[in-house]
Scaffold this active site. Sequence first.
Site: not given
Ligand code: UT7
Length: 333
Positions: A116, A256, A286
Amino acid sequence: MASSSPRATITACERFLPDRILTNEDIERTVDTSDEWIRERTGIAERRILDDQPTSFMATEVAKGLLRRRGISGDDIDLILVATITPDMVCPSTACLVQDRIGASKAWAFDLLAACSGFVYALVTGAQFITSGTHKRVIVIGADRMSAITDPTDRSTCILFGDGAGGVLLEASEDDSGLIDFELHADGSGCDDLNVPGGGSLWPATKQTVEQRLHFIRQEGRTVFKFAVQRMAEVSLSLLQRNELTPQDLDLFVPHQANQRIIDATANKMKIPADRVMSNIKHMANTTAGTVPIALSEAFDEGRLQPGNLVQLTAVGGGLTWGSALLRWGTAA
Ligand code: UT7
Protein backbone atom coordinates in the site's frame (compact mmCIF):
# COMPACT_ATOMS: atom_id res chain seq x y z
CA MET A 1 18.25 17.93 -2.50
CA ALA A 2 20.67 20.49 -3.93
CA SER A 3 18.95 23.84 -4.41
CA SER A 4 20.17 24.09 -8.02
CA SER A 5 18.38 20.87 -8.99
CA PRO A 6 14.86 21.19 -10.39
CA ARG A 7 12.04 19.67 -8.39
CA ALA A 8 10.05 16.83 -9.95
CA THR A 9 6.52 18.11 -10.41
CA ILE A 10 3.28 16.37 -11.35
CA THR A 11 2.19 17.59 -14.78
CA ALA A 12 -0.70 15.16 -15.26
CA CYS A 13 -2.69 12.76 -13.14
CA GLU A 14 -5.11 10.04 -14.11
CA ARG A 15 -7.05 7.10 -12.69
CA PHE A 16 -8.85 4.01 -13.96
CA LEU A 17 -11.66 2.23 -12.14
CA PRO A 18 -13.39 -0.85 -13.51
CA ASP A 19 -17.12 -0.53 -14.21
CA ARG A 20 -18.42 -3.41 -12.09
CA ILE A 21 -19.49 -2.45 -8.58
CA LEU A 22 -19.56 -5.02 -5.77
CA THR A 23 -21.72 -3.71 -2.93
CA ASN A 24 -21.78 -4.73 0.71
CA GLU A 25 -25.18 -6.27 0.02
CA ASP A 26 -23.58 -8.45 -2.67
CA ILE A 27 -20.99 -9.66 -0.13
CA GLU A 28 -23.72 -10.31 2.47
CA ARG A 29 -24.95 -13.01 0.14
CA THR A 30 -21.62 -14.89 0.14
CA VAL A 31 -20.12 -14.55 3.66
CA ASP A 32 -21.43 -14.01 7.21
CA THR A 33 -21.31 -10.21 7.37
CA SER A 34 -23.60 -7.22 7.08
CA ASP A 35 -23.66 -3.88 5.33
CA GLU A 36 -23.98 -2.26 8.77
CA TRP A 37 -20.86 -4.00 10.16
CA ILE A 38 -18.77 -3.16 7.10
CA ARG A 39 -19.82 0.52 7.05
CA GLU A 40 -19.32 0.96 10.79
CA ARG A 41 -15.94 -0.78 10.98
CA THR A 42 -14.46 0.38 7.67
CA GLY A 43 -16.54 3.15 6.05
CA ILE A 44 -16.75 1.06 2.87
CA ALA A 45 -20.03 0.76 0.97
CA GLU A 46 -18.82 -0.69 -2.34
CA ARG A 47 -15.73 -1.54 -4.35
CA ARG A 48 -14.87 -1.87 -8.05
CA ILE A 49 -14.03 -5.26 -9.55
CA LEU A 50 -12.08 -5.90 -12.75
CA ASP A 51 -13.36 -8.95 -14.63
CA ASP A 52 -11.30 -10.97 -17.10
CA GLN A 53 -8.40 -8.48 -17.30
CA PRO A 54 -5.06 -8.26 -15.50
CA THR A 55 -3.46 -5.33 -13.64
CA SER A 56 -1.56 -4.23 -16.77
CA PHE A 57 -4.88 -3.38 -18.41
CA MET A 58 -5.68 -0.77 -15.75
CA ALA A 59 -2.09 0.51 -15.65
CA THR A 60 -2.06 0.91 -19.43
CA GLU A 61 -5.33 2.87 -19.36
CA VAL A 62 -3.78 5.19 -16.77
CA ALA A 63 -0.62 5.63 -18.85
CA LYS A 64 -2.65 6.38 -22.00
CA GLY A 65 -4.71 8.90 -20.05
CA LEU A 66 -1.58 10.67 -18.83
CA LEU A 67 -0.24 10.96 -22.39
CA ARG A 68 -3.61 12.22 -23.63
CA ARG A 69 -3.97 14.81 -20.88
CA ARG A 70 -0.43 16.11 -21.48
CA GLY A 71 -0.67 15.90 -25.28
CA ILE A 72 2.46 13.81 -25.71
CA SER A 73 3.22 10.33 -27.08
CA GLY A 74 4.81 7.20 -25.69
CA ASP A 75 8.08 8.13 -27.36
CA ASP A 76 8.35 11.12 -25.02
CA ILE A 77 8.61 8.91 -21.93
CA ASP A 78 11.97 7.97 -20.39
CA LEU A 79 10.92 5.68 -17.53
CA ILE A 80 7.79 3.81 -16.45
CA LEU A 81 7.42 2.68 -12.87
CA VAL A 82 4.53 0.52 -11.72
CA ALA A 83 3.92 -0.10 -8.03
CA THR A 84 1.88 -3.27 -7.59
CA ILE A 85 1.51 -6.46 -5.57
CA THR A 86 -0.66 -8.02 -8.26
CA PRO A 87 1.58 -8.06 -11.36
CA ASP A 88 0.19 -9.91 -14.36
CA MET A 89 2.96 -12.48 -13.95
CA VAL A 90 5.98 -13.07 -11.74
CA CYS A 91 8.07 -12.15 -14.78
CA PRO A 92 8.15 -9.92 -16.83
CA SER A 93 7.23 -6.80 -14.95
CA THR A 94 3.85 -5.15 -15.47
CA ALA A 95 5.73 -1.92 -16.27
CA CYS A 96 7.29 -3.62 -19.32
CA LEU A 97 3.82 -4.57 -20.59
CA VAL A 98 2.68 -0.96 -20.22
CA GLN A 99 5.85 0.24 -21.98
CA ASP A 100 5.02 -1.93 -24.99
CA ARG A 101 1.32 -1.01 -25.12
CA ILE A 102 1.86 2.74 -25.10
CA GLY A 103 4.73 2.53 -27.59
CA ALA A 104 7.25 4.02 -25.19
CA SER A 105 10.14 2.86 -27.33
CA LYS A 106 12.81 4.87 -25.51
CA ALA A 107 11.64 4.10 -21.97
CA TRP A 108 12.99 1.59 -19.50
CA ALA A 109 10.51 0.10 -17.08
CA PHE A 110 10.28 -1.73 -13.80
CA ASP A 111 7.87 -2.72 -11.04
CA LEU A 112 8.27 -1.74 -7.43
CA LEU A 113 6.77 -3.68 -4.54
CA ALA A 114 5.90 -1.84 -1.35
CA ALA A 115 2.23 -2.89 -1.08
CA CYS A 116 0.00 0.00 0.00
CA SER A 117 3.02 2.31 0.30
CA GLY A 118 3.95 1.41 -3.28
CA PHE A 119 2.86 4.61 -4.98
CA VAL A 120 4.60 6.88 -2.46
CA TYR A 121 7.78 4.78 -2.76
CA ALA A 122 7.54 4.86 -6.57
CA LEU A 123 6.82 8.59 -6.74
CA VAL A 124 9.93 9.34 -4.72
CA THR A 125 11.99 6.90 -6.79
CA GLY A 126 10.81 8.33 -10.11
CA ALA A 127 11.41 11.87 -8.91
CA GLN A 128 15.10 11.15 -8.39
CA PHE A 129 15.60 10.70 -12.14
CA ILE A 130 14.01 14.09 -12.82
CA THR A 131 15.90 15.91 -10.08
CA SER A 132 19.20 14.43 -11.21
CA GLY A 133 18.52 15.68 -14.74
CA THR A 134 18.83 12.14 -16.13
CA HIS A 135 15.25 12.00 -17.43
CA LYS A 136 12.68 14.48 -18.74
CA ARG A 137 9.46 12.50 -18.28
CA VAL A 138 8.68 9.67 -15.89
CA ILE A 139 5.35 7.85 -15.54
CA VAL A 140 4.58 6.56 -12.04
CA ILE A 141 1.59 4.26 -11.59
CA GLY A 142 0.03 2.48 -8.61
CA ALA A 143 -2.19 -0.39 -9.77
CA ASP A 144 -3.68 -3.43 -8.10
CA ARG A 145 -6.24 -6.03 -9.03
CA MET A 146 -6.81 -7.04 -5.43
CA SER A 147 -9.70 -9.32 -6.39
CA ALA A 148 -7.09 -11.68 -7.86
CA ILE A 149 -5.54 -12.32 -4.43
CA THR A 150 -8.51 -11.82 -2.08
CA ASP A 151 -10.15 -14.89 -0.58
CA PRO A 152 -13.87 -14.48 -1.29
CA THR A 153 -14.66 -16.80 1.64
CA ASP A 154 -12.66 -14.81 4.25
CA ARG A 155 -14.94 -12.16 5.72
CA SER A 156 -12.09 -10.38 7.46
CA THR A 157 -10.41 -9.47 4.14
CA CYS A 158 -12.94 -9.81 1.29
CA ILE A 159 -14.85 -6.76 2.48
CA LEU A 160 -11.79 -4.51 2.42
CA PHE A 161 -10.30 -4.60 -1.04
CA GLY A 162 -11.13 -3.37 -4.53
CA ASP A 163 -9.47 -3.04 -7.94
CA GLY A 164 -8.14 0.18 -9.45
CA ALA A 165 -5.19 2.18 -10.69
CA GLY A 166 -3.91 5.73 -10.71
CA GLY A 167 -0.80 7.50 -11.81
CA VAL A 168 1.08 10.68 -12.51
CA LEU A 169 3.49 12.13 -15.02
CA LEU A 170 6.61 13.70 -13.53
CA GLU A 171 8.63 16.44 -15.21
CA ALA A 172 11.15 19.06 -14.11
CA SER A 173 9.53 22.00 -12.40
CA GLU A 174 10.09 25.51 -13.72
CA ASP A 175 8.93 27.11 -10.46
CA ASP A 176 8.87 26.02 -6.83
CA SER A 177 6.20 23.37 -7.43
CA GLY A 178 7.00 19.67 -7.09
CA LEU A 179 8.30 17.20 -4.57
CA ILE A 180 9.63 19.19 -1.63
CA ASP A 181 10.74 16.36 0.63
CA PHE A 182 9.95 12.79 1.63
CA GLU A 183 10.44 10.28 4.40
CA LEU A 184 10.24 6.53 3.74
CA HIS A 185 10.55 3.57 6.11
CA ALA A 186 10.51 -0.23 6.21
CA ASP A 187 10.36 -2.83 8.97
CA GLY A 188 10.57 -6.37 7.63
CA SER A 189 10.00 -7.83 11.08
CA GLY A 190 6.31 -7.14 10.40
CA CYS A 191 6.27 -9.57 7.43
CA ASP A 192 3.74 -11.86 9.10
CA ASP A 193 1.31 -9.06 9.90
CA LEU A 194 0.30 -8.60 6.28
CA ASN A 195 1.34 -10.88 3.44
CA VAL A 196 0.57 -13.17 0.53
CA PRO A 197 2.70 -16.18 1.44
CA GLY A 198 2.28 -18.40 -1.65
CA GLY A 199 3.53 -18.12 -5.21
CA GLY A 200 7.07 -16.93 -4.46
CA SER A 201 10.23 -18.94 -3.91
CA LEU A 202 9.31 -19.75 -0.29
CA TRP A 203 6.04 -21.45 -1.20
CA PRO A 204 6.02 -22.09 -4.97
CA ALA A 205 2.54 -22.95 -6.19
CA THR A 206 1.55 -26.55 -5.51
CA LYS A 207 -1.74 -28.35 -4.95
CA GLN A 208 -1.06 -27.99 -1.20
CA THR A 209 -0.44 -24.23 -1.31
CA VAL A 210 -3.71 -23.79 -3.16
CA GLU A 211 -5.58 -26.01 -0.69
CA GLN A 212 -4.05 -24.07 2.21
CA ARG A 213 -5.18 -20.82 0.56
CA LEU A 214 -1.63 -19.45 0.68
CA HIS A 215 -2.08 -17.42 -2.51
CA PHE A 216 -4.53 -15.05 -0.84
CA ILE A 217 -3.78 -11.92 1.15
CA ARG A 218 -3.87 -12.40 4.91
CA GLN A 219 -3.40 -9.96 7.75
CA GLU A 220 -3.53 -9.38 11.48
CA GLY A 221 -6.25 -6.73 11.18
CA ARG A 222 -6.00 -5.15 14.63
CA THR A 223 -2.20 -5.05 14.62
CA VAL A 224 -2.13 -3.42 11.18
CA PHE A 225 -4.84 -0.97 12.21
CA LYS A 226 -2.87 0.32 15.21
CA PHE A 227 0.39 0.36 13.28
CA ALA A 228 -1.21 2.30 10.42
CA VAL A 229 -2.60 5.06 12.64
CA GLN A 230 0.59 5.44 14.64
CA ARG A 231 3.01 5.39 11.70
CA MET A 232 0.98 7.51 9.29
CA ALA A 233 0.60 10.28 11.86
CA GLU A 234 4.21 9.98 13.02
CA VAL A 235 5.83 10.08 9.58
CA SER A 236 3.55 12.87 8.35
CA LEU A 237 4.28 15.08 11.36
CA SER A 238 8.00 14.35 11.22
CA LEU A 239 8.17 15.34 7.54
CA LEU A 240 6.23 18.54 8.12
CA GLN A 241 8.29 19.46 11.15
CA ARG A 242 11.64 19.13 9.43
CA ASN A 243 10.35 21.46 6.72
CA GLU A 244 9.20 23.93 9.37
CA LEU A 245 5.57 23.35 8.48
CA THR A 246 2.53 22.29 10.48
CA PRO A 247 -0.58 20.27 9.53
CA GLN A 248 -2.47 23.58 9.44
CA ASP A 249 -0.30 24.61 6.47
CA LEU A 250 -1.61 21.71 4.39
CA ASP A 251 -4.20 22.38 1.71
CA LEU A 252 -4.83 18.69 1.18
CA PHE A 253 -3.79 15.55 3.04
CA VAL A 254 -4.09 12.40 0.90
CA PRO A 255 -3.75 9.31 3.09
CA HIS A 256 -3.80 5.67 2.06
CA GLN A 257 -7.42 4.51 1.94
CA ALA A 258 -7.51 1.34 4.08
CA ASN A 259 -10.26 2.09 6.56
CA GLN A 260 -12.19 5.31 7.26
CA ARG A 261 -11.47 4.84 10.96
CA ILE A 262 -7.71 4.77 10.20
CA ILE A 263 -8.06 7.95 8.11
CA ASP A 264 -10.08 9.70 10.84
CA ALA A 265 -7.77 8.63 13.67
CA THR A 266 -4.70 9.76 11.71
CA ALA A 267 -6.27 13.13 10.88
CA ASN A 268 -7.35 13.56 14.52
CA LYS A 269 -3.87 12.82 15.82
CA MET A 270 -2.50 15.39 13.37
CA LYS A 271 -5.34 17.86 14.04
CA ILE A 272 -6.11 18.31 10.34
CA PRO A 273 -9.64 19.61 9.62
CA ALA A 274 -11.79 16.97 7.91
CA ASP A 275 -12.37 19.14 4.82
CA ARG A 276 -8.63 19.02 4.06
CA VAL A 277 -8.48 15.22 4.18
CA MET A 278 -9.13 13.29 0.97
CA SER A 279 -11.32 10.23 1.37
CA ASN A 280 -12.97 8.09 -1.28
CA ILE A 281 -12.87 4.75 0.54
CA LYS A 282 -16.67 4.58 0.70
CA HIS A 283 -16.84 3.87 -3.03
CA MET A 284 -13.38 2.49 -3.84
CA ALA A 285 -12.38 0.40 -0.79
CA ASN A 286 -8.67 -0.40 -0.49
CA THR A 287 -7.00 -0.66 -3.91
CA THR A 288 -3.53 -1.06 -2.30
CA ALA A 289 -0.98 0.78 -4.51
CA GLY A 290 -3.89 2.45 -6.29
CA THR A 291 -5.42 4.34 -3.37
CA VAL A 292 -3.18 7.41 -3.21
CA PRO A 293 -2.96 8.19 -6.95
CA ILE A 294 -6.68 7.48 -7.46
CA ALA A 295 -7.53 9.86 -4.61
CA LEU A 296 -5.10 12.44 -5.96
CA SER A 297 -6.60 12.24 -9.44
CA GLU A 298 -10.14 12.57 -8.05
CA ALA A 299 -9.14 15.56 -5.95
CA PHE A 300 -7.59 17.19 -9.01
CA ASP A 301 -10.63 16.60 -11.21
CA GLU A 302 -12.87 17.98 -8.44
CA GLY A 303 -10.83 21.22 -8.41
CA ARG A 304 -9.45 20.57 -4.93
CA LEU A 305 -5.84 21.01 -6.09
CA GLN A 306 -4.76 24.46 -7.20
CA PRO A 307 -1.32 25.77 -8.19
CA GLY A 308 0.67 26.59 -5.06
CA ASN A 309 -1.27 24.21 -2.79
CA LEU A 310 0.69 22.24 -0.21
CA VAL A 311 -0.16 18.54 -0.46
CA GLN A 312 0.94 15.61 1.67
CA LEU A 313 0.67 11.97 0.54
CA THR A 314 1.06 9.36 3.28
CA ALA A 315 0.74 5.58 3.18
CA VAL A 316 1.39 2.40 5.13
CA GLY A 317 1.37 -1.19 3.95
CA GLY A 318 2.82 -4.67 3.81
CA GLY A 319 6.51 -5.02 4.42
CA LEU A 320 5.82 -3.39 6.68
CA THR A 321 6.41 -0.16 4.78
CA TRP A 322 5.34 3.42 5.36
CA GLY A 323 6.20 6.88 4.16
CA SER A 324 5.14 10.35 3.23
CA ALA A 325 5.80 12.82 0.43
CA LEU A 326 5.31 16.58 0.59
CA LEU A 327 4.47 18.42 -2.63
CA ARG A 328 3.82 21.93 -3.82
CA TRP A 329 1.12 21.54 -6.50
CA GLY A 330 1.94 23.04 -9.88
CA THR A 331 0.11 23.23 -13.17
CA ALA A 332 -1.21 19.81 -14.05
CA ALA A 333 -3.41 18.41 -16.78
O1 UT7 B 1 -3.86 -1.37 3.61
C1 UT7 B 1 -3.31 -1.97 4.73
C2 UT7 B 1 -3.97 -3.26 4.90
N1 UT7 B 1 -4.99 -3.43 5.84
C3 UT7 B 1 -5.50 -2.58 6.74
O2 UT7 B 1 -5.16 -1.46 6.88
C4 UT7 B 1 -6.55 -3.14 7.64
C5 UT7 B 1 -6.42 -2.69 9.07
N2 UT7 B 1 -7.42 -3.29 9.90
C6 UT7 B 1 -8.75 -3.02 9.83
O3 UT7 B 1 -9.17 -2.22 9.01
C7 UT7 B 1 -9.65 -3.66 10.83
O4 UT7 B 1 -8.88 -4.34 11.80
C8 UT7 B 1 -10.65 -4.67 10.18
C9 UT7 B 1 -11.68 -3.92 9.36
C10 UT7 B 1 -9.91 -5.68 9.31
C11 UT7 B 1 -11.41 -5.43 11.27
O5 UT7 B 1 -12.05 -4.50 12.14
P1 UT7 B 1 -11.87 -4.60 13.71
O6 UT7 B 1 -12.71 -3.56 14.31
O7 UT7 B 1 -10.39 -4.56 14.00
O8 UT7 B 1 -12.47 -6.01 14.02
P2 UT7 B 1 -11.76 -7.27 14.68
O9 UT7 B 1 -10.79 -7.90 13.75
O10 UT7 B 1 -11.29 -6.90 16.03
O11 UT7 B 1 -12.99 -8.25 14.82
C12 UT7 B 1 -14.11 -7.95 15.67
C13 UT7 B 1 -15.18 -9.01 15.46
C14 UT7 B 1 -14.63 -10.42 15.50
O12 UT7 B 1 -15.58 -11.24 16.15
P3 UT7 B 1 -15.40 -11.64 17.70
O13 UT7 B 1 -14.09 -12.36 17.76
O14 UT7 B 1 -15.39 -10.34 18.45
O15 UT7 B 1 -16.59 -12.49 17.96
C15 UT7 B 1 -14.54 -10.82 14.05
O16 UT7 B 1 -14.67 -12.22 13.86
O17 UT7 B 1 -15.76 -8.85 14.16
C16 UT7 B 1 -15.72 -10.09 13.48
N3 UT7 B 1 -15.61 -9.82 12.05
C17 UT7 B 1 -16.68 -9.59 11.28
N4 UT7 B 1 -17.99 -9.54 11.55
C18 UT7 B 1 -18.82 -9.26 10.54
C19 UT7 B 1 -14.49 -9.74 11.30
N5 UT7 B 1 -14.82 -9.45 10.02
C20 UT7 B 1 -16.16 -9.36 10.00
C21 UT7 B 1 -17.07 -9.07 8.98
N6 UT7 B 1 -18.40 -9.03 9.28
N7 UT7 B 1 -16.70 -8.81 7.70
